[in-house]
Design an enzyme around this catalytic site. Structure first.
Site, PDB file in Angstrom:
ATOM      1  N   TYR A 193      39.653  37.189  39.866  1.00 13.70           N
ATOM      2  CA  TYR A 193      38.745  38.197  40.406  1.00 13.70           C
ATOM      3  C   TYR A 193      37.595  38.488  39.458  1.00 13.70           C
ATOM      4  CZ  TYR A 193      40.439  41.910  37.257  1.00 13.70           C
ATOM      5  OH  TYR A 193      40.713  42.672  36.162  1.00 13.70           O
TER       6      TYR A 193
ATOM      7  N   LEU B 240      40.309  39.072  27.209  1.00 15.08           N
ATOM      8  CA  LEU B 240      39.295  38.652  28.176  1.00 15.08           C
ATOM      9  C   LEU B 240      37.931  38.684  27.485  1.00 15.08           C
ATOM     10  CD1 LEU B 240      38.856  38.001  31.263  1.00 15.08           C
ATOM     11  CD2 LEU B 240      37.921  40.302  31.386  1.00 15.08           C
TER      12      LEU B 240
ATOM     13  N   GLU C 206      42.651  44.505  22.774  1.00 17.48           N
ATOM     14  CA  GLU C 206      41.631  45.049  23.693  1.00 17.48           C
ATOM     15  C   GLU C 206      42.233  46.174  24.506  1.00 17.48           C
ATOM     16  OE1 GLU C 206      40.386  42.358  26.859  1.00 17.48           O
ATOM     17  OE2 GLU C 206      42.372  41.459  26.939  1.00 17.48           O
TER      18      GLU C 206
ATOM     19  N   ARG D 105      31.961  33.149  34.743  1.00 16.55           N
ATOM     20  CA  ARG D 105      33.362  33.377  34.323  1.00 16.55           C
ATOM     21  C   ARG D 105      34.320  33.164  35.496  1.00 16.55           C
ATOM     22  NH1 ARG D 105      34.690  39.059  31.747  1.00 16.55           N
ATOM     23  NH2 ARG D 105      34.392  39.711  33.893  1.00 16.55           N
TER      24      ARG D 105
ATOM     25  N   LYS E 189      40.669  35.750  34.140  1.00 14.98           N
ATOM     26  CA  LYS E 189      40.618  37.038  34.855  1.00 14.98           C
ATOM     27  C   LYS E 189      41.511  36.925  36.094  1.00 14.98           C
ATOM     28  CE  LYS E 189      37.266  40.765  35.517  1.00 14.98           C
ATOM     29  NZ  LYS E 189      38.044  41.799  34.872  1.00 14.98           N
TER      30      LYS E 189
ATOM     31  N   ARG F 260      55.982  30.431  51.439  1.00 12.13           N
ATOM     32  CA  ARG F 260      56.175  30.808  50.035  1.00 12.13           C
ATOM     33  C   ARG F 260      57.007  29.795  49.245  1.00 12.13           C
ATOM     34  NH1 ARG F 260      59.516  33.315  46.575  1.00 12.13           N
ATOM     35  NH2 ARG F 260      58.581  34.694  45.011  1.00 12.13           N
TER      36      ARG F 260
HETATM   37  N1  PDD Z   1      37.993  44.940  33.739  1.00 11.89           N
HETATM   38  N2  PDD Z   1      39.351  43.321  29.094  1.00 11.89           N
HETATM   39  C1  PDD Z   1      40.078  43.478  30.216  1.00 11.89           C
HETATM   40  C2  PDD Z   1      41.543  43.303  30.133  1.00 11.89           C
HETATM   41  C3  PDD Z   1      39.450  43.797  31.433  1.00 11.89           C
HETATM   42  O1  PDD Z   1      40.161  43.941  32.546  1.00 11.89           O
HETATM   43  C4  PDD Z   1      38.036  43.985  31.459  1.00 11.89           C
HETATM   44  C5  PDD Z   1      37.290  44.308  32.723  1.00 11.89           C
HETATM   45  C6  PDD Z   1      37.322  43.821  30.260  1.00 11.89           C
HETATM   46  C7  PDD Z   1      35.824  43.978  30.196  1.00 11.89           C
HETATM   47  O2  PDD Z   1      35.194  42.912  30.834  1.00 11.89           O
HETATM   48  P1  PDD Z   1      33.757  43.044  31.489  1.00 11.89           P
HETATM   49  O3  PDD Z   1      32.857  43.542  30.433  1.00 11.89           O
HETATM   50  O4  PDD Z   1      33.420  41.658  31.924  1.00 11.89           O
HETATM   51  O5  PDD Z   1      33.887  44.005  32.631  1.00 11.89           O
HETATM   52  C8  PDD Z   1      38.007  43.484  29.100  1.00 11.89           C
HETATM   53  C9  PDD Z   1      37.468  45.030  35.067  1.00 11.89           C
HETATM   54  C10 PDD Z   1      36.166  45.694  35.171  1.00 11.89           C
HETATM   55  C11 PDD Z   1      38.526  45.558  36.012  1.00 11.89           C
HETATM   56  O6  PDD Z   1      39.643  45.059  35.932  1.00 11.89           O
HETATM   57  O7  PDD Z   1      38.232  46.413  36.849  1.00 11.89           O
END
Ligand code: PDD
Length: 286
Positions: free
Chosen positions: A33, A203, A179, A52, A147, A100
């Protein structure tokens, strides 16, 4: 102005039941996603998000059935048809529908779903005054660079943070601070910005990349992408989070202890201002 959905290129009502029972995203979390912010009716940093997305698809071997141009068009269509100027677009692609079984189906027809929602009234206080975070164990898998729709570790961590009255849970693996559950994490010590390197354990956030590769340079700051441990952050003068919805969020308390003097520091403030300016420029705001 209304929230809207889009399934495999067709606009739908968000409340419509459109995903089959045996969609592999639904049953296995077998998909990837992206989330993109919309400011002034325009997507911010759409290209790095789509780049990405294609990397995530390749990593889990889902064929890319939509071109870059088509995906841009779908984002624009959602903005236009919803009339939403300030909001967020969510996009996911799953390995499609099949009886499945864990292994991939013989015929893969990926399923793309997207939605747009308005941001609504935003309480700007956290960005002005900073937020609290707690440190929690990083219990996720070893491919956090993808992601993926599988977010159980993140969800449980975020809930733990919420129950502790905190904005975010910042995760610790093998004593290193990795993170946030939905954001990247930075600390400032002796005027140097530190953040975990882009390995398989975090990520590579689009916002993080903007900070590290663009804003830091423009502001003449120094960043080190190196692991650091819990002891290290005790002596930090500033800390902040980055993310698409989080933007640049000052962190003023970690595990109940103030960061520096507990106010938003000058480096975090300058990054916030530079980030806002970038949005203004790219999205033609103001
Ligand atoms: N989350 N690390 C993780 C684990 C994340 O889920 C996200 C983003 C980030 C920051 O990534 P970016 O700058 O590309 O948004 C770092 C999204 C926004 C979410 O799950 O809603």
């Amino acid at each position: 102005m209304q929230s809207l959905g889009l399934v495999n290129g067709k606009l739908v009502d968000l409340n419509e039941n459109v995903v089959p029972m045996e969609d592999r995203g639904h049953q296995f979390g077998d998909g990837v996603y992206e989330v993109v912010k919309v400011y002034n009716g325009k997507c911010f940093a759409l290209k790095p998000h789509l780049d990405r997305l294609y990397r995530s698809l390749r990593a889990i071997r889902i064929p890319a059935t939509y071109t870059y141009e088509e995906l841009v068009e779908f984002h624009e269509l959602l903005i236009e048809k919803s009339g939403i100027n300030e909001g967020a677009i969510y996009l996911q692609i799953t390995r499609g529908t099949a009886a499945r079984t864990h292994h991939f189906p013989e015929q893969i027809v990926p399923c793309l779903t997207m939605s747009i929602r308005p941001t609504g009234t935003v309480n700007t206080r956290p960005w002005e005054q900073g937020v609290k975070v707690i440190l929690i164990p990083d219990e996720r898998w070893l491919r956090c660079d993808i992601k993926s729709l599988n977010l159980l570790g993140n969800i449980l961590g975020k809930q733990q943070a919420k129950e502790a009255g905190c904005y975010e849970g910042v995760m610790v693996r093998d004593e290193q601070v990795t993170e946030g559950t939905s954001s990247n994490f930075f600390v400032v010590k002796d005027d140097v910005i530190w953040t975990y390197p882009t390995t398989n354990l975090i990520l590579k956030g689009v916002t993080r990349t903007i900070v590290v590769e663009k804003l830091v340079k423009e502001l003449g700051l120094t960043v080190l992408e190196k692991p650091f441990d819990v002891k290290f952050i005790k002596g930090a003068s500033e800390a902040f989070l980055s993310g698409t919805s989080t933007e640049i969020m000052p962190v003023t308390t970690i595990n109940g202890t103030l960061v520096g003097d507990g106010t938003v520091g000058p480096i975090t403030r300058s990054l916030q201002e530079a980030y806002t300016q970038l949005i203004d420029e790219e999205c033609g705001r103001k």
